[in-house]
Scaffold this active site. Structure first.
Site, PDB file in Angstrom:
ATOM      1  CE  LYS A  75     -69.042  22.315 -32.203  1.00 27.24           C
ATOM      2  NZ  LYS A  75     -68.169  21.529 -31.311  1.00 27.24           N
ATOM      3  CB  SER A  80     -68.351  23.506 -27.935  1.00 34.41           C
ATOM      4  OG  SER A  80     -67.735  22.531 -28.750  1.00 34.41           O
ATOM      5  CB  SER A  99     -67.402  19.537 -27.772  1.00 37.38           C
ATOM      6  OG  SER A  99     -66.922  20.618 -27.045  1.00 37.38           O
TER       7      SER A  99
HETATM    8  N1  GLN Z   1     -65.109  21.988 -22.873  1.00 36.80           N
HETATM    9  C1  GLN Z   1     -63.877  21.649 -23.472  1.00 36.80           C
HETATM   10  C2  GLN Z   1     -63.135  22.883 -23.881  1.00 36.80           C
HETATM   11  O1  GLN Z   1     -63.635  23.936 -23.753  1.00 36.80           O
HETATM   12  C3  GLN Z   1     -64.065  20.714 -24.632  1.00 36.80           C
HETATM   13  C4  GLN Z   1     -64.481  21.394 -25.878  1.00 36.80           C
HETATM   14  C5  GLN Z   1     -64.542  20.500 -27.071  1.00 36.80           C
HETATM   15  O2  GLN Z   1     -64.538  19.266 -26.978  1.00 36.80           O
HETATM   16  N2  GLN Z   1     -64.536  21.134 -28.236  1.00 36.80           N
HETATM   17  O3  GLN Z   1     -62.057  22.842 -24.338  1.00 36.80           O
END
Ligand code: GLN
Length: 487
Positions: A52, A129, A153
């Site tokens: 990532k 994400s 994410s």
């Molecule tokens: N969707 C969640 C957020 O926007 C989790 C994101 C993540 O785990 N990085 O914070």
């Protein structure tokens, strides 16, 4: 010319000579830095690793899918990447994501949205994400992919693309070299086609016992040993396992097909000998709100360093100074969602709001943790062993509550309440609507517990449903073993 070997979901191999550009624009899951995809021969010990874009790699830019980082190249490599290189990883590229990990659909990226390869007529979201990492695994471009999971994410994109996504116990895998979003929640997660591949990397190679002195949240060696002693070394057989179904997760908004898949998974586990029991996690309802106070609060502080001076590219006016310099760099460098989080976080930490938001959210977080501790048969190994003093017992509410009848090994629930949305529909969706998608993933994050999303394929559906298993702290190995039984 570069040859990219793509394994289709059906396992067929297709080779394209010099087709990197076509492939990238079609899927947009790799970030198109030069030389991100290199042709490697597979050997027994080597595996292809996608990373990532918020995890520092030597030789490739680390940009967090943000304009503010330009083509930032880290002078060092993340510990987790080094650890995996030492275990045979060949890095195939950096993957697209929501900017700084903020989002649930991999649409908040300076490179554009990641498409789900399971899309047919309309492009579907790959989840976020870590959407690019999930797609790289789904398409067979990588055997293993690294993501980060702060509030879901890794699990959510795994659920949407039909791969396995594992979020480890907080503090197990090193975060050194991982760009922080919300430090108290951030974990490095792993995606693969099957749970046993993840288990092999993490447990068979002893990765889970490696303390990293460069990461202050990496569990100490002594604590790891203590946790290891406390956890059950015996892998579960379905005949001696109890699985809890948290009733609060059966929300009205749950898509009927997801509910059916959940029931079918539970029924199949029961048929194979597992004991299935309903359990209650009463603070679940408040967990999402608490997460969206705490995560932006930590983010607002973490992102202060991107000001065009310490980090980040400057805005258009190269002569700007002081506040103008900052606001130009941040105004043009950050995307809308990141700005929203910074504002939310800055507000909830302000003196007028902190008592009503941040402090309340911390209390909810504690209750969420206690809910989990009450239902798991294993004690949380992070706590000091209890002294059973009868005179104190009645005053100790936590202990009294622990007398409840059910003590489960794992919890089973869906990873997300619905199937992947169409990218087009997301354009008009409000950010709060997007936040609700994390309702099932944030509780384990708030409690620091390990969780894994495993794909289930309902008969009439061409899209998978992610089934989430959650375990007690440091019970990761049994969790992944159980996940492999679900596949
Ligand atoms: N969707 C969640 C957020 O926007 C989790 C994101 C993540 O785990 N990085 O914070």
């Amino acid at each position: 010319s570069i040859t990219v070997v793509i394994r289709s979901p059906a396992g067929l191999r297709r080779s394209f000579a010099s087709s990197r550009a076509v492939h990238l624009s079609a899927c947009n899951h790799f970030v198109s830095h030069d030389d991100t995809i290199i042709n490697k021969t597979e050997t027994d010990t080597h595996f292809r690793l996608a990373v990532k874009d918020n995890i520092a790699t030597a030789g490739l830019p680390t940009q967090c899918a943000s304009a503010i980082l330009g083509a930032h190249a880290s002078p060092f490599e993340a510990t987790i990447v080094k650890q995996l290189r030492a275990r045979g990883a060949d890095i195939v590229g950096k993957t697209n994501m929501d900017e700084f990990g903020m989002g649930s659909y991999s649409t908040n990226s300076v490179h554009g949205a990641v498409s789900n390869p399971l899309s047919e007529d309309e492009r579907l979201s790959a989840g976020g994400s870590s959407g690019g990492s999930a797609v790289a695994v789904q398409l067979g471009d990588a055997d293993i992919a690294l993501g980060t999971d702060t509030g879901g994410s890794v699990r959510l994109p795994a659920a949407y693309t039909g791969v396995v996504g594992y979020k480890p116990s907080y503090g197990m895998l090193s975060r050194f070299g991982v760009v922080p979003y919300a430090n108290s929640l951030d974990t490095v997660g792993i995606l693969a086609r099957d749970a046993s591949a993840i288990s092999n990397i993490v447990f068979s190679t002893g990765l889970h016992m490696e303390h990293d002195p460069s990461d202050p949240t990496s569990l100490s060696r002594a604590a790891r040993q203590r946790c290891d002693r406390a956890s059950q070394s015996q892998l579960p057989s379905l005949h001696n396992v109890t699985i809890g179904i948290p009733t609060e997760y059966n929300i009205q908004e749950l898509e009927p097909a997801v509910r059916e898949a959940w029931a079918a998974t539970a029924a199949s586990l029961e048929a194979q000998g597992a004991r299935i029991v309903p359990v209650s996690l009463p603070s679940t309802k408040e967990a999402l709100c608490a997460y969206y106070v705490l995560a932006p609060a930590e983010a607002s502080s973490n992102l202060a360093k991107y000001d065009g001076v310490r980090y980040g590219v400057r805005g258009a006016d190269g002569d700007a100074t002081g506040d103008t310099l900052y606001s130009e760099a941040r105004g043009s460098g950050f995307g809308e969602e990141v700005k929203r989080r910074i504002l939310l976080g800055t507000y909830s930490l302000s003196s007028e709001a902190i008592d009503n938001y941040f402090i309340q959210a911390q209390k909810v977080r504690r209750r969420v943790q206690q809910d989990f501790d009450k239902v798991f048969g294993l004690e949380n190994p992070l706590y000091e062993p209890r002294q059973f003093d009868l005179s104190e017992m009645s005053a100790d509410l936590e202990l009294a509550d622990k007398r409840g009848p059910v003590q489960v090994d794992f919890l089973l629930c869906p990873t997300a309440p619905s199937f992947p949305s169409k990218l087009r529909d997301l354009e008009t969706k409000s950010s709060v609507d997007a936040y609700t998608n994390d309702v099932f993933t944030v509780p384990a994050s708030l409690a620091g517990l390990p969780a894994v999303s495993v794909p289930a394929w309902p008969e009439q559906s061409r899209l998978p449903v992610g089934m989430q298993l959650i375990a007690q702290y440091w019970d990761d190995q049994r969790l992944l073993f159980m996940a492999s039984k679900l596949q």
